[in-house]
Design an enzyme around this catalytic site. Structure first.
Site, PDB file in Angstrom:
ATOM      1  CB  CYS A 212      -3.563   5.804  40.623  1.00  0.00           C
ATOM      2  SG  CYS A 212      -2.213   6.264  39.817  1.00  0.00           S
TER       3      CYS A 212
ATOM      4  CB  CYS B 173      -3.815   4.305  32.696  1.00  0.00           C
ATOM      5  SG  CYS B 173      -3.936   5.900  33.209  1.00  0.00           S
TER       6      CYS B 173
HETATM    7  N1  DGL Z   1      -4.346   7.399  36.625  1.00  0.00           N
HETATM    8  C1  DGL Z   1      -3.171   6.740  36.551  1.00  0.00           C
HETATM    9  C2  DGL Z   1      -3.066   5.440  36.083  1.00  0.00           C
HETATM   10  O1  DGL Z   1      -4.130   4.555  36.607  1.00  0.00           O
HETATM   11  C3  DGL Z   1      -1.765   7.557  35.822  1.00  0.00           C
HETATM   12  C4  DGL Z   1      -1.811   8.738  35.446  1.00  0.00           C
HETATM   13  C5  DGL Z   1      -0.401   9.334  35.457  1.00  0.00           C
HETATM   14  O2  DGL Z   1       0.374   8.967  34.688  1.00  0.00           O
HETATM   15  O3  DGL Z   1      -0.237  10.144  36.322  1.00  0.00           O
HETATM   16  O4  DGL Z   1      -2.124   4.852  36.388  1.00  0.00           O
END
Ligand code: DGL
Length: 271
Positions: free
Chosen positions: A81, A193
């Site tokens: 993430c 993301c």
């Molecule tokens: N999947 C997360 C990232 O790579 C973000 C998603 C969220 O905002 O929770 O930043």
């Protein structure tokens, strides 16, 4: 007392994200290190990370990792993430002895690839606003102009509406956010993301052939595999993996579909 979560003969590699985004990173690692035991934890109770203050995300992630370490005794944790990595990776490395691999925006490769020196970094609101990302840009892309865009609607779309969505809906989700790119003449788009990887095809289609779309999967995957080779500890996963979520509104059946999509056993709520 035996911990119910320690269910493998070896130490697993655990992937964490606020939701389903990091599953693509797990898949890359499984394809390249098929013997490892893999565990995926979606912190759906606290989704979305990207709309929270940095200090709040840091507190949430530290507490999640604490539970993960106690429950699984992992050989490695992949913070799959961008949001969690940019705000919490430093703190995690200070607080825990388990090794971490993080996912941060692919600004460095983007700066190398871009000919026009106009780059777009698309991430969560937290990622694109965070000082960590600003420092990455200052360090690796000082010769580029970088447009930072928050893709919060796309993140929400993927987490809550992706299963069962039509091609048109997917394309529209991307199109609505990317209108700025065409105006600015960007030639490289950084998917910063992990949720965006579900719409990779749509990004390529909407951006057109003149824009190179990149993410951090391969760099992160290689780093994980390098660690595993060096570590060389027992791996008895036989290509299997398990998936948990922490609760909240996302306990709606979508996760069984996501688990199926990535060939994982869905085991319900963690911890
Ligand atoms: N999947 C997360 C990232 O790579 C973000 C998603 C969220 O905002 O929770 O930043």
């Amino acid at each position: 007392m035996t911990d119910p979560f320690i269910r493998t003969a070896d130490k697993p590699v655990v992937f964490i994200d606020s939701g389903v985004g990091g599953l693509h990173y797990l898949r890359w690692v499984r394809d390249n290190a098929p013997d490892e035991s893999l565990v995926y934890i979606a912190d759906t109770l606290n989704f979305p990370y990207g709309e929270k203050r940095a200090s709040h995300v840091q507190t949430i992630v530290v507490s999640l990792v604490d539970q993960v370490v106690k429950s699984f005794d992992p050989k490695l944790i992949v913070v799959a993430c961008n949001t969690a990595s940019v705000v919490a990776l430093g703190a995690l490395r200070n607080l825990f002895s388990v090794p971490f691999v993080g996912v941060v925006p692919a600004v460095k490769p983007a700066a190398t690839l871009s000919k026009s020196k106009l780059i777009c970094v698309l991430g969560s609101s937290r990622t694109v606003e965070d000082a960590y990302t600003a420092n990455l840009i200052a360090y690796f892309a000082s010769e580029c102009r970088v447009i930072s865009v928050s893709g919060r609607e796309i993140i929400d779309f993927v987490e809550t509406r992706f299963p069962g969505s039509s091609e048109d809906e997917r394309e529209l989700a991307v199109r609505n956010t990317l209108s700025a790119i065409h105006e600015e003449g960007v030639d490289t788009l950084v998917l910063a993301c992990t949720h965006f990887l579900y719409l990779e095809e749509e990004f390529r289609k909407v951006c057109g052939a003149a824009v190179t779309v990149i993410d951090s999967r391969e760099g992160v995957g290689r780093q994980v595999c390098k660690f595993l080779r060096r570590d060389n500890s027992p791996a008895a996963g036989q290509g299997r993996g398990t998936c948990f979520q922490t609760g909240g509104a996302a306990m709606n059946g979508h996760y069984t579909l996501f688990a199926e999509m990535f060939d994982l056993d869905y085991l319900g709520v963690f911890p």
